[in-house]
Design a protein around this motif. Structure first.
Motif, mmCIF file in Angstrom:
data_model
loop_
_atom_site.group_PDB
_atom_site.id
_atom_site.type_symbol
_atom_site.label_atom_id
_atom_site.label_comp_id
_atom_site.label_asym_id
_atom_site.label_seq_id
_atom_site.Cartn_x
_atom_site.Cartn_y
_atom_site.Cartn_z
ATOM 1 N N LYS A 161 0.842 -1.197 0.000
ATOM 2 C CA LYS A 161 0.000 0.000 0.000
ATOM 3 C C LYS A 161 0.876 1.245 0.000
ATOM 4 N N GLY A 162 0.329 2.330 -0.541
ATOM 5 C CA GLY A 162 1.072 3.574 -0.587
ATOM 6 C C GLY A 162 0.200 4.795 -0.360
ATOM 7 N N LYS A 163 0.808 5.826 0.178
ATOM 8 C CA LYS A 163 0.236 7.166 0.238
ATOM 9 C C LYS A 163 1.171 8.064 -0.563
ATOM 10 N N PHE A 164 0.607 9.004 -1.308
ATOM 11 C CA PHE A 164 1.381 9.711 -2.302
ATOM 12 C C PHE A 164 1.440 11.204 -2.005
ATOM 13 N N PRO A 165 2.359 11.934 -2.659
ATOM 14 C CA PRO A 165 2.510 13.362 -2.373
ATOM 15 C C PRO A 165 1.181 14.120 -2.389
ATOM 16 N N GLY A 166 0.920 14.863 -1.299
ATOM 17 C CA GLY A 166 -0.298 15.651 -1.171
ATOM 18 C C GLY A 166 -1.413 14.966 -0.418
ATOM 19 N N GLN A 167 -1.268 13.661 -0.131
ATOM 20 C CA GLN A 167 -2.340 12.946 0.564
ATOM 21 C C GLN A 167 -2.242 13.058 2.086
ATOM 22 N N ILE A 168 -1.052 13.339 2.607
ATOM 23 C CA ILE A 168 -0.875 13.468 4.061
ATOM 24 C C ILE A 168 -0.638 14.927 4.437
ATOM 25 N N SER A 169 0.228 15.596 3.709
ATOM 26 C CA SER A 169 0.456 17.049 3.850
ATOM 27 C C SER A 169 0.691 17.492 5.281
ATOM 28 N N GLY A 170 1.602 16.814 5.955
ATOM 29 C CA GLY A 170 2.013 17.283 7.272
ATOM 30 C C GLY A 170 1.140 16.868 8.430
ATOM 31 N N GLN A 171 0.209 15.942 8.231
ATOM 32 C CA GLN A 171 -0.603 15.423 9.334
ATOM 33 C C GLN A 171 0.149 14.289 10.051
ATOM 34 N N GLN A 172 -0.299 13.940 11.242
ATOM 35 C CA GLN A 172 0.266 12.795 11.949
ATOM 36 C C GLN A 172 -0.107 11.506 11.212
ATOM 37 N N PHE A 173 0.791 10.512 11.295
ATOM 38 C CA PHE A 173 0.520 9.250 10.614
ATOM 39 C C PHE A 173 0.895 8.090 11.529
ATOM 40 N N GLY A 174 0.101 7.024 11.467
ATOM 41 C CA GLY A 174 0.350 5.862 12.302
ATOM 42 C C GLY A 174 0.298 4.573 11.503
ATOM 43 N N ILE A 175 1.140 3.625 11.881
ATOM 44 C CA ILE A 175 1.140 2.280 11.304
ATOM 45 C C ILE A 175 1.041 1.295 12.459
ATOM 46 N N GLU A 176 0.016 0.451 12.442
ATOM 47 C CA GLU A 176 -0.242 -0.412 13.604
ATOM 48 C C GLU A 176 -0.738 -1.789 13.168
ATOM 49 N N ASN A 177 -0.174 -2.787 13.831
ATOM 50 C CA ASN A 177 -0.628 -4.171 13.673
ATOM 51 C C ASN A 177 -0.621 -4.618 12.205
#
Length: 359
Positions: A59-75
């Motif tokens: 899976k991927g997230k691409f430029p502009g989809q997160i834009s400086g928000q917090q991100f988590g990866i779990e389980n």
């Protein structure tokens, strides 16, 4: 009579005035409120800012989809996960046997209760707790910390893709402040270190096929070689020293740009030299005189240092060849230490930067 008619007229007039006032008040109450840009923010769906409970997927997230928000990866287990965007901070919890890349983090990266992870990340702070066998390709502005973690490996992050340079700026990071090898272990074990440093030839993409990169990157061209990397390759605190070193300093001032720095680093590599460490800082006149006091053009250094950043590299290898072919630029000044004073100047520069960054 006249009084009766007068009274009736006054009553009608008062009634009209009362009605008029009521209408005016009502119209004022119904006047629409102004709508400002901050009132029109889209609601954030937390599910868009995490990878959770995944197994065996890419899976991927691409430029502009997160834009400086917090991100988590779990389980997550047995996954290949790409986040090609800058984040505010990153947490990775309870993951196993995953290959993970996350773009520049303005704050911290915190990894907890993870096993057999291959990670590439750039951040302000890095910390692990209760982890086993995490192999990290790291760019970190401060000293990385491990706690209750074993079998940890660290290498210098080498990566590039479109918009990465802009994302680094948004995260407030400097490409040249990288403490990837200065690991601090909160829970050391005597005669059995909990971490090792990988050689400078180690590559993150050895765990990835071209299909993995294409699918995880969503078609974004991602490069993991040192030749294309946006981040400079430094050997850090590894034991494989190649002899004497020197201080290479670049004074950018206001007109100089990082293009000259890139050109200089290519020249360093072409002279069979390599970088042990690097720092970007600001200096006042007293500091310039203390570090570069023996140089011929200290005054010019001080003038540019007041205007813009100073980038310093500890360079080792064929220093004589580097000095003979040292290029010059119209808008920046280059300094390369020489002779017996080199080691002193190297120590003075990096001790100063470490001191200013810790206060």
């Amino acid at each position: 009579g006249i009084n009766a008619e007068y009274g009736e007229e006054m009553g009608n007039l008062l009634a009209y005035c009362y009605k008029s006032d009521s209408v005016l008040v009502k119209e004022k109450e119904e006047e629409p409120k102004p709508v400002f840009s901050w009132d029109r923010r889209e609601e954030i769906d937390p599910a868009d800012y995490c990878f959770e409970n995944l197994d065996g997927v890419k899976k991927g997230k691409f430029p502009g989809q997160i834009s400086g928000q917090q991100f988590g990866i779990e389980n997550c287990k047995n996954c290949i996960l790409f986040v090609l965007d800058n984040v505010a901070s990153l947490t990775i919890d309870d993951c196993e046997n995953c290959v993970i890349f996350v773009g520049p983090s303005k704050g911290s990266v915190f990894i907890r209760d993870c096993t057999d992870i291959k990670l590439a990340v750039s951040c302000q702070q890095f910390r692990t707790r209760d982890c086993k066998r995490i192999e990290t390709y790291l760019h970190c502005s401060t000293q990385p910390i491990i706690e209750s973690s074993v079998g940890m490996k660290f290498g210098c992050l080498q990566i590039n893709y479109p918009l990465l340079s802009d994302q680094v700026k948004c995260a407030g990071l400097s490409l040249y402040n990288n403490e990837w090898s200065s690991i601090y272990d909160f829970t050391p074990v005597e005669h059995a270190p909990n971490f090792t440093l990988m050689p400078d030839g180690a590559r993150f993409d050895k765990y990835l096929t071209p299909d993995h990169i294409a699918e995880g990157g969503g078609g974004t061209r991602v490069e993991f070689s040192s030749h294309h990397s946006l981040y400079p390759l430094t050997v850090g605190n590894t034991d494989n020293s190649s002899g004497d070193s020197a201080l290479l300093s670049i004074f950018l001032g206001t007109k100089g740009g990082y293009r000259e720095v890139d050109e200089m680093l290519k020249h360093v590599k072409g002279c069979e030299c390599r970088l042990r460490r690097s720092k970007e800082t600001r200096m006042n006149t007293d500091t310039v005189n203390r570090i570069y006091g023996d140089a011929d053009n200290t005054y010019s250094f001080s003038k540019l240092a007041k205007e813009g950043p100073v980038i310093g590299f500890e360079v080792e290898g064929d220093i004589d060849q580097l000095r003979k072919t040292l290029p010059s630029y119209s808008d920046v000044l280059i300094y390369l230490s020489r002779g017996e004073s080199s080691s002193k100047e190297v120590n003075n520069f990096f001790n100063y930067v470490d001191m200013t960054m810790s206060t």
